[in-house]
Design an enzyme around this catalytic site. Structure first.
Site, mmCIF file in Angstrom:
data_model
loop_
_atom_site.group_PDB
_atom_site.id
_atom_site.type_symbol
_atom_site.label_atom_id
_atom_site.label_comp_id
_atom_site.label_asym_id
_atom_site.label_seq_id
_atom_site.Cartn_x
_atom_site.Cartn_y
_atom_site.Cartn_z
ATOM 1 N N ASP A 296 -20.398 17.817 -21.355
ATOM 2 C CA ASP A 296 -20.042 18.225 -19.996
ATOM 3 C C ASP A 296 -18.643 18.839 -20.060
ATOM 4 O OD1 ASP A 296 -20.112 18.801 -17.342
ATOM 5 O OD2 ASP A 296 -20.629 16.799 -16.656
HETATM 6 C C1 BGC Z 1 -20.483 19.198 -14.091
HETATM 7 C C2 BGC Z 1 -21.727 19.719 -14.717
HETATM 8 C C3 BGC Z 1 -21.724 21.212 -14.720
HETATM 9 C C4 BGC Z 1 -20.482 21.709 -15.431
HETATM 10 C C5 BGC Z 1 -20.400 23.220 -15.520
HETATM 11 C C6 BGC Z 1 -19.234 19.841 -14.677
HETATM 12 O O1 BGC Z 1 -18.099 19.518 -13.953
HETATM 13 O O2 BGC Z 1 -20.434 17.794 -14.240
HETATM 14 O O3 BGC Z 1 -22.855 19.229 -14.025
HETATM 15 O O4 BGC Z 1 -22.892 21.708 -15.335
HETATM 16 O O5 BGC Z 1 -19.354 21.241 -14.733
HETATM 17 O O6 BGC Z 1 -20.146 23.793 -14.303
#
Ligand code: BGC
Length: 763
Positions: A296
């Site tokens: 993530d």
């Molecule tokens: C989120 C993810 C997301 C990623 C990219 C993160 O802050 O937890 O779900 O895919 O950002 O935007």
């Protein structure tokens, strides 16, 4: 987090109906020998730096903690792309922008390896669909698949290859703002929905130019954040992990999902990003997953703040060892992995494994054959926001609406006479229905409830409008939490007068789009600001109130539930929200949605879920020593699986094909279902079981099957479920996924609390 778009834009596309071709790669392996040969051959030509480059992902748009990227930092990243030191980018959108980004890699780097370009296309790209929690309320897997299909088609036309969806985190605590992104509290429904979404995004072939790779996230148990506070610690048992949190991920893997994203949280002291157990043992070991895992956002770097790594080197070592293949935005891999390999702390074969997985998906997507294939301006123009896509959105939006209350059959309303007062802060709102995580939705582009009602009614009835009060004041956006109107009641009087003039009031209240989503946990999950007061004033003025509740989570609505005659829970329904709600208000569509999540009576009950355990003291009386609250009931206000219709369904008693199932065998469970009302309608028939005695304690009820059945008025049908011993399996005390012999109760019914009951034994 700060999202600052600095470079790539996108042109708004229009028109044309694109046919829905729903294919499936369910059960298909991601291994194709011809592709494996190509992967191996390419891998053999790569330097260590080029390999590590494939594991590095940057965003085009952001800087996680600080201000906008300093001038020139983008240039550095672009240089890295040119040198083959970047394998993927996220947040680059539009045919032109994606083509430019791809050119940097393909036309400049030594081996010309294409980038894989991703975006959070969570419930639509530009044509917005209901928030995923809302869609799950449809219990309509074909419609859910079709929604993901459209989202994938639009994203692919805008040059994207990959979505960071479906989010498959089970959530039992509505304080968690990200509850809106998933399918609710149940692992069986969650698993079915996860598979449908994967099939929708990926279609029958990843290489088709209208399909994209899916990403099941956040692996794992992110929805179990303590006290519902986003990013918080998770501390759950192995049984809860295996039986509740993991089944949707397993279903996504079985459906052929190309990628997974790991999670920000720790579980039992180990952050998911550094978890060998989750990634190497379960995912890549037991489940034999051949796609890749992306971290993530910055979660590899966050191993330092978790206090499990002392620096970036340590963090990269832990993450790559655990099986996190791609580093989203922490730069830990690109900065440290080469030295780690050279010093012998990381074996190069670990890097090779991650690179192989990433290249495999790039080949399957067809990126080597046609790196610019997705970036097609003409298709982008034709496909995005097409009439067909809007129709698909309206279809699932109305199927997602849940009728919570309808005293005296106040609904459906007559659209051909009388006066309808449309009141409330969300009544004319064209933005809230777009929901959180809205990809490339255009601000204020949803059909508002007022517009939907006006169009449905035409000149046949009188429609009055009054806002009553504002919900949020000031800025409303992805980056900040909104400020709610706690004082301004200056619009109340006009709203009350409007209510007095009408035969019926449709009152739109609930949550702003930015009240849920990432970083948006709340301790109070009732109506924010002055909304409850407005509701009471309107109800005093006119008792015929239909509340249209728009929200990203189940809300605490006790006063409303006790007093107003009719409540429609409409979530955030997407681009066509107003039309979909009008369809239901006026009976052009008979509501068929069922709650995928329990509605609590009080935030203090959370976490609250129907499939809880018995405890040693489940019931009691006036003496206090049993499991309860002394100031509130244990039960939800509305249970999981609940939802009314404008017609009535009657269930006959259950018939079992046998009183017993043998291991490896099956049992048929049949009920008769009759539509005893005056309208055609659809009922979600739900099957639950209880395993009476287990080697570990078992839930009091578990959903094991459902079927959405349409019946004309007066029509009757037999509904049969096949229960196999495999469906009764769970993660036992032996540490195995297996069914245990013994007695079971089975219920078939209209929600998790009501059903016809029978019993059988598993031998
Ligand atoms: C989120 C993810 C997301 C990623 C990219 C993160 O802050 O937890 O779900 O895919 O950002 O935007």
């Amino acid at each position: 987090m700060k999202y600052i778009r600095f470079e790539f834009g996108v042109a708004l596309g229009v028109v044309l109906l694109v046919s829905l071709c729903i294919g499936s790669i369910s059960g298909q392996s991601l291994i194709d020998p011809a592709i494996e040969a190509k992967v191996d051959s390419l891998l053999g030509k790569m330097t260590l730096e080029e390999k590590i480059g494939q594991l590095n992902q940057y965003s085009s748009t952001f800087d996680v903690t600080g201000p906008a990227p300093a001038a020139g930092s983008n240039k550095i990243r672009y240089e890295q792309i040119r040198k083959g030191q970047v394998g993927s980018m996220l947040n680059v959108v539009g045919a032109d922008a994606t083509r430019r980004a791809q050119q940097l890699a393909v036309e400049n780097s030594r081996l010309g390896i294409p980038l894989i370009l991703g975006l959070d296309v969570v419930h639509g790209y530009r044509t917005m669909f209901p928030i995923p929690l809302g869609e799950a309320a449809s219990w309509d897997l074909d419609a859910i698949e079709a929604s993901a299909r459209v989202a994938g088609t639009e994203a692919a036309a805008a040059g994207l290859h990959w979505t960071f969806a479906p989010m498959v985190d089970i959530c039992r605590d509505a304080r968690w703002g990200r509850i809106m992104e998933g399918a609710g509290e149940d692992p069986h429904l969650g698993a079915q929905v996860a598979a449908a979404r994967v099939k929708g995004f990926q279609g029958s072939s990843l290489s088709a130019l209208d399909t994209i790779a899916a990403c099941a996230k956040h692996y794992a148990a992110y929805g179990f954040a303590e006290a519902g506070r986003d990013y918080n610690t998770v501390d759950i048992s192995i049984q809860t992990l295996r039986n509740i949190a993991l089944p949707p991920f397993k279903a996504a893997v079985d459906a052929g999902v190309a990628t997974l994203m790991n999670a920000f949280n720790e579980i039992g002291g180990v952050p998911a990003t550094a978890s060998v157990h989750l990634q190497r043992k379960i995912l890549k070991g037991e489940w034999e997953f051949d796609g890749f895992v992306v971290s993530d956002w910055g979660s590899i770097g966050e191993l330092i703040t978790h206090g499990i790594a002392k620096d970036n080197v340590d963090a990269a070592l832990l993450a790559i060892t655990a099986g996190s293949d791609m580093d989203m935005e922490s730069s830990a891999y690109v900065q440290t992995l080469a030295d780690l390999v050279k010093s012998g702390r990381v074996e190069e074969k670990l890097i090779d494994d991650s690179v192989r997985r990433i290249l495999r998906i790039k080949f399957l997507l067809g990126l080597f054959d046609a790196p610019y294939g997705y970036s097609n301006n003409e298709r982008e123009e034709q496909v995005i926001l097409s009439a067909g896509h809007l129709l698909t959105s309206r279809d699932i939006a109305r199927k997602s609406i849940v009728l919570l209350k309808n005293d005296g059959n106040l609904l459906p309303l007559n659209k051909n006479r009388g006066t309808i007062a449309v009141i409330g802060p969300l009544a004319a709102d064209k933005d809230a229905p777009l929901g959180s995580w809205r990809a490339q939705a255009i601000t204020n582009s949803a059909v508002s409830l007022l517009e939907g009602i006006n169009e449905a009614v035409g000149s046949n009835a009188r429609v009055l409008y009054s806002e009553g009060a504002k919900l949020a004041i000031g800025q409303r956006n992805f980056l900040q939490s909104s400020t709610y109107n706690e004082n301004d009641k200056s619009g109340f009087q006009a709203a009350v007068e409007t209510a007095q003039k009408a035969d019926v009031v449709v009152l739109a209240i609930g949550e702003d789009a930015w009240q849920t989503g990432e970083g948006r946990s709340q301790v109070e999950i009732g109506l924010k600001g002055v909304q409850e007061e407005l509701l009471k004033e309107i109800y005093k003025a006119n008792k015929n109130v239909v509340v249209v509740l728009m929200a990203g989570r189940p809300l605490v609505i006790n006063w409303m539930a006790e007093n107003v005659p009719a409540i429609l829970n409409t979530w955030h329904l997407g681009s066509q929200a107003g039309h979909a709600i009008a369809d239901v208000l006026f009976g052009d569509y008979n509501p068929s949605g069922k709650l995928p999540v329990s509605f609590p009576r009080h935030g203090g009950q959370l976490p609250l879920y129907y499939n809880h355990k018995s405890t040693g003291r489940p019931t009691g009386g006036s003496i206090v020593f049993w499991s309860h609250y002394t100031d509130a009931l244990n039960t939800p206000l509305y249970p999981f699986g609940f939802g009314l219709s404008y017609t009535n369904f009657e269930y006959s008693d259950i018939r079992l094909s046998s009183e017993t199932i043998d291991m490896g065998g099956e049992l048929r469970v049949t009920v008769g279902l009759t539509n005893t009302g005056k309208r055609a309608g659809a009922e979600v028939v739900q099957l639950y079981v209880r395993d009476l005695v287990g080697s570990v304690t078992r839930p009091v009820k578990e959903l094991k099957g459902f079927q959405k059945i349409e019946l004309a008025s007066g029509q009757n049908r037999e509904v049969t479920f096949t229960l196999t011993s495999e469906k009764l399996a769970f993660y036992t005390r032996n540490g195995k996924w297996e069914a245990e012999p013994g007695r079971f109760k089975v219920w078939v019914g209209t929600n998790s609390q009501e059903g016809k009951e029978a019993e059988f034994a598993l031998h």
